[in-house]
Design an enzyme around this catalytic site. Structure first.
Site, PDB file in Angstrom:
ATOM      1  N   CYS A 112     -51.893   2.233 -27.529  1.00  0.00           N
ATOM      2  CA  CYS A 112     -51.771   2.190 -28.982  1.00  0.00           C
ATOM      3  C   CYS A 112     -52.826   1.255 -29.573  1.00  0.00           C
ATOM      4  O   CYS A 112     -52.975   0.118 -29.129  1.00  0.00           O
ATOM      5  CB  CYS A 112     -50.370   1.722 -29.370  1.00  0.00           C
ATOM      6  SG  CYS A 112     -50.209   1.412 -31.137  1.00  0.00           S
ATOM      7  N   CYS A 120     -50.851  -2.069 -31.408  1.00  0.00           N
ATOM      8  CA  CYS A 120     -50.195  -3.155 -30.671  1.00  0.00           C
ATOM      9  C   CYS A 120     -50.565  -3.192 -29.193  1.00  0.00           C
ATOM     10  O   CYS A 120     -50.202  -4.124 -28.485  1.00  0.00           O
ATOM     11  CB  CYS A 120     -48.674  -3.047 -30.803  1.00  0.00           C
ATOM     12  SG  CYS A 120     -48.001  -1.628 -29.932  1.00  0.00           S
ATOM     13  N   ASP A 146      -2.821   2.490  -6.066  1.00  0.00           N
ATOM     14  CA  ASP A 146      -1.774   2.489  -5.034  1.00  0.00           C
ATOM     15  C   ASP A 146      -1.738   1.250  -4.160  1.00  0.00           C
ATOM     16  O   ASP A 146      -1.108   1.252  -3.105  1.00  0.00           O
ATOM     17  CB  ASP A 146      -1.927   3.736  -4.157  1.00  0.00           C
ATOM     18  CG  ASP A 146      -3.171   3.681  -3.293  1.00  0.00           C
ATOM     19  OD1 ASP A 146      -4.164   3.085  -3.749  1.00  0.00           O
ATOM     20  OD2 ASP A 146      -3.149   4.224  -2.178  1.00  0.00           O
ATOM     21  N   GLU A 147      -2.416   0.211  -4.561  1.00  0.00           N
ATOM     22  CA  GLU A 147      -2.443  -1.006  -3.743  1.00  0.00           C
ATOM     23  C   GLU A 147      -2.329  -2.243  -4.610  1.00  0.00           C
ATOM     24  O   GLU A 147      -2.878  -2.264  -5.717  1.00  0.00           O
ATOM     25  CB  GLU A 147      -3.781  -1.120  -3.004  1.00  0.00           C
ATOM     26  CG  GLU A 147      -3.832  -0.415  -1.691  1.00  0.00           C
ATOM     27  CD  GLU A 147      -5.145  -0.703  -0.976  1.00  0.00           C
ATOM     28  OE1 GLU A 147      -5.520  -1.886  -0.875  1.00  0.00           O
ATOM     29  OE2 GLU A 147      -5.777   0.268  -0.553  1.00  0.00           O
ATOM     30  N   ASP A 206       0.862  -1.185   0.000  1.00  0.00           N
ATOM     31  CA  ASP A 206       0.000   0.000   0.000  1.00  0.00           C
ATOM     32  C   ASP A 206       0.899   1.235   0.000  1.00  0.00           C
ATOM     33  O   ASP A 206       1.688   1.443   0.917  1.00  0.00           O
ATOM     34  CB  ASP A 206      -0.862  -0.030   1.278  1.00  0.00           C
ATOM     35  CG  ASP A 206      -2.009   0.964   1.220  1.00  0.00           C
ATOM     36  OD1 ASP A 206      -1.989   1.845   0.331  1.00  0.00           O
ATOM     37  OD2 ASP A 206      -2.919   0.865   2.065  1.00  0.00           O
ATOM     38  N   HIS A 263     -42.879   5.660 -31.568  1.00  0.00           N
ATOM     39  CA  HIS A 263     -43.737   4.494 -31.690  1.00  0.00           C
ATOM     40  C   HIS A 263     -44.544   4.551 -32.990  1.00  0.00           C
ATOM     41  O   HIS A 263     -44.724   3.541 -33.664  1.00  0.00           O
ATOM     42  CB  HIS A 263     -44.662   4.418 -30.482  1.00  0.00           C
ATOM     43  CG  HIS A 263     -45.377   3.114 -30.388  1.00  0.00           C
ATOM     44  ND1 HIS A 263     -44.755   1.968 -29.946  1.00  0.00           N
ATOM     45  CD2 HIS A 263     -46.649   2.752 -30.721  1.00  0.00           C
ATOM     46  CE1 HIS A 263     -45.625   0.963 -29.986  1.00  0.00           C
ATOM     47  NE2 HIS A 263     -46.771   1.406 -30.454  1.00  0.00           N
ATOM     48  N   HIS A 300     -44.525   1.816 -36.210  1.00  0.00           N
ATOM     49  CA  HIS A 300     -45.606   1.175 -36.970  1.00  0.00           C
ATOM     50  C   HIS A 300     -45.565   1.562 -38.443  1.00  0.00           C
ATOM     51  O   HIS A 300     -45.875   0.753 -39.320  1.00  0.00           O
ATOM     52  CB  HIS A 300     -46.964   1.531 -36.362  1.00  0.00           C
ATOM     53  CG  HIS A 300     -47.228   0.785 -35.098  1.00  0.00           C
ATOM     54  ND1 HIS A 300     -47.231  -0.589 -35.023  1.00  0.00           N
ATOM     55  CD2 HIS A 300     -47.457   1.222 -33.838  1.00  0.00           C
ATOM     56  CE1 HIS A 300     -47.477  -0.974 -33.778  1.00  0.00           C
ATOM     57  NE2 HIS A 300     -47.609   0.112 -33.035  1.00  0.00           N
TER      58      HIS A 300
END
Length: 653
Positions: A570, A573, A201-202, A110, A588, A592
């Site tokens: 819708c 769908c 650092d480790e 460390d 959307h 379609h």
DNA sequence: GGGTCGCGCTTCC
DNA sequence: TTCCAGGAAGCGCGACCC
């Protein structure tokens, strides 16, 4: 990061700061002589009344609630329950003990106050002066001179300055730290070619082979390594040696800075070491876990984990209990794990609190661009996008969406992020972040690689700008939403279902495209999708239709117009989109429209296209999920009870 | 009932 | 004067799908 404050201590009305649970008074290396009471009082005074403070109090209350909940569960345990769980715990301890491996020697290294030390190396005039790396809002690390005043990492700069008025602030410079980190890693490699870097650092090194090959003791190796690091970088480091990584890490902290500690590879030595070790020293046990273990079970040291093993097994989840018991035995990782792949990538920014939607959207644009750029650098495409929000009151929320396709372009990221954000508005925020996860295994986009889209462009004989390139990349990943112009509709169609196509065919029709077979093959390697390639090579350029070509009022529009039933659903769908989702509705609609264009195309040239129902279903599913989730979201004051976090599942043991 | 997903929480540096 | 980070990972649960 040790948390040494006492719970329920003192008379709060006289000395309210004593009950303010801050981590800034923890015993960190270099902070031994600090006047903790003074530090705690100053931190309290500066925090009191702020939104941050209020949120900390909320979190505190939450933790207490959690502790009470576990206490209540504990109170319900009968004697026979306890003896039942004692048997389970004893068996578990025997099993864990059998896994003890004392044959390896691990070293944890460390670097001492790494960022600060690097800055001092670059500007020697800083030597001996209290200095912190960071800014007024937050400091990353402080040198040992500053630590004497109680200044430490993760402390806001303005509090640090109050503690130490002469404190020098140096801005963070990761380039520098990465360079020096590279130098240290060169050294580590000499001791263990497979060393594990834990951070800049480790690192963890398995020095077993090095010790035996060189005929050196672990202590000698640690000394030599620290010297080498110092010679190479001019920086000091501390080392810890033990039979596993967990213990090595604890050991490296004992003689910090510029010191080392070696724990012998003997069971007795380990057990003695563990017997008085505070639980907070263990990686993975933080403030919350420590408080629970202390307040509910009276566990303060690792040894006490074993003494309370029956309660641990009774009240914690299996994996938590396994972890706590192995800590009690001083067990930890001894193998060298495979290099793990990155699991997520994120980008977040704090800013002045605002509820200005245009401003928030701009922040989101920046985040999406940054994230996209980072992902492209590593050639990543992800499926799950998570939006992180921190409200002005410091409440943290996350909202995620898992897409049917992999994405990496900033446009796609932004589009989905915007949907997630819209659902939270109006809201006043101080932080936003985007995280991408669930990366594709083989669909990485190499920015330099030619793709099918390049091929199509080439065939068309037209050039595209970088922005279009992004669109094309999302084409490859099958996402077509949100693009109104400049998109080859058929191309987009055929890509859209990529995720739901059986990729496992194995033939080489794609080579028929002649001079472009390289690009096709590249793509094949990337997406392993021959169906798409076959279709894409059926004379695409003949079937290219652009949205720009669509004129309102054409037969396509009239045949079966999209109507929003009850202004919500819708008519084609059944997907549900609220009226406020204007853009989404437009998309959307386009969807379609494109569907019909395709129908017309298919009836004209009898080409076979992929069924698309699945995508719609997924869309619907996601939408409905979203709505359901939002109903129970914390934004409306409902949180998952914190006590659930540690609650034991039914399948345990 | 098992698998997956979303999300909150915790931890680490 | 300034007013509490950012990136990554893992766990556990409920909800939901198959």
């Amino acid at each position: 990061m040790e948390n040494n404050e006492k719970s329920n201590s003192g008379n709060d009305s006289e000395q309210p700061w004593q009950s303010y649970h801050t981590v800034y008074t923890n015993a960190k290396a270099g902070m031994e002589g600090v006047d903790k009471e003074k530090v705690q009082r100053i931190v309290y005074e500066m925090s009191k009344g702020s939104k941050y403070f209020e949120n900390e109090e909320k979190k505190e209350a939450y933790m207490k609630q959690k502790i009470e909940s576990i206490r209540a569960q504990q109170a319900k345990l009968t004697d026979s329950d306890i003896s039942h769980y004692q048997k389970i715990a004893d068996r578990k301890i025997v099993e864990l003990e059998a896994t003890r491996d004392l044959s390896r020697t691990w070293l944890h290294v460390d670097m001492d106050a790494f960022y600060a030390a690097v800055e001092t190396l670059a500007s020697p005039s800083l030597k001996g002066k209290p200095m912190a790396v960071g800014g007024m809002s937050m400091i990353s690390t402080a040198n040992y001179e500053a630590r004497k005043f109680g200044v430490r990492a993760a402390m806001p700069g303005f509090i640090a300055r109050k503690l130490c008025p002469e404190l020098i602030f140096v801005p963070v410079d990761f380039k520098k730290y990465t360079y020096y980190s590279g130098l240290t890693r060169k050294v580590f490699q000499e001791y263990d070619p497979n060393f594990m870097a834990a951070s800049l650092d480790e690192a963890y090194l398995d020095i077993t082979n090095f010790c035996s090959e060189k005929g050196m003791t672990a202590e000698e190796v640690a000394e030599e390594l620290r010297e080498s690091v110092n010679k190479e970088t001019g920086l000091t480091c501390s080392a810890g040696v033990g039979p596993n990584r967990l213990l090595a890490k604890v050991c490296s902290d004992i003689n910090k800075p510029n010191g080392q500690f070696v724990l012998p590879n003997e069971r007795m030595a380990v057990m003695t070491f563990i017997s008085s070790l505070p639980i907070r020293k263990i990686g993975g046990i933080g403030k919350v876990t420590e408080n629970i273990l202390k307040d509910v079970f009276g566990i303060a040291t690792c040894e006490e984990m074993l003494q309370k093993s029956s309660l641990i097994c009774a009240l914690f989840s299996r994996s938590s209990a396994d972890f706590f018991l192995s800590v009690g035995l001083g067990l930890g990782g001894t193998d060298t794990p495979q290099v793990t792949k990155r699991k997520s990538m994120s980008n977040e920014r704090t800013f002045s609190s605002t509820k200005d939607e245009a401003l928030l959207h701009q922040k989101l644009v920046d985040l999406a661009e940054n994230l996209s750029a980072d992902m492209k650098k590593e050639g990543l495409c992800g499926k799950t996008l998570t939006l992180k929000l921190k409200t002005s009151c410091f409440e943290v929320r996350t909202r995620a969406v898992t897409l049917p396709n992999y994405i990496c372009s900033s446009k796609d990221i932004l589009k989905h992020a915007t949907k997630l954000l819209k659902a939270e508005l109006p809201v006043s925020l101080r932080l936003m972040g985007l995280r991408m996860s669930h990366f594709s295994e083989g669909i990485a986009i190499d920015p330099k690689q030619k793709t099918l889209s390049n091929f199509i462009v080439t065939e068309e004989g037209s050039e595209r700008g970088p922005e279009d390139q992004e669109l094309l990349e999302s084409n490859i990943n099958g996402d077509t939403h949100g693009r109104r112009e400049s998109i080859d509709l058929v191309d987009a169609y055929q890509m859209q279902d990529l995720d739901h196509i059986d990729y496992r065919h194995d033939h080489n029709d794609a080579e028929a495209v002649g001079s472009s077979d390289l690009q096709i093959d590249d793509l094949k390697d990337n997406v392993d999708n021959h169906d798409m390639i076959e279709e894409s090579s059926l004379g695409l350029e003949a079937r290219v239709i652009r949205f720009n070509d669509y004129e309102p009022g054409s037969s396509l529009n009239v045949r079966e117009p999209v109507v929003w039933l009850n202004d919500y659903q819708c008519s084609v769908c059944g997907i549900e989109l609220p009226p406020s989702f204007v853009e989404e509705r437009q998309e959307h609609f386009d969807f379609h429209l494109a569907e019909r264009l395709q129908e017309e195309e298919s009836s004209n040239n009898a080409s076979i296209l992929k069924p698309r129902q699945r995508v719609i279903q997924n869309d619907q599913m996601n939408q409905s999920r979203q709505r359901k989730k939002q109903k129970a979201s914390p934004s409306q004051g409902k949180h998952i009870p914190i006590d659930m976090f540690f609650a034991k599942t039914n399948q345990n043991f």
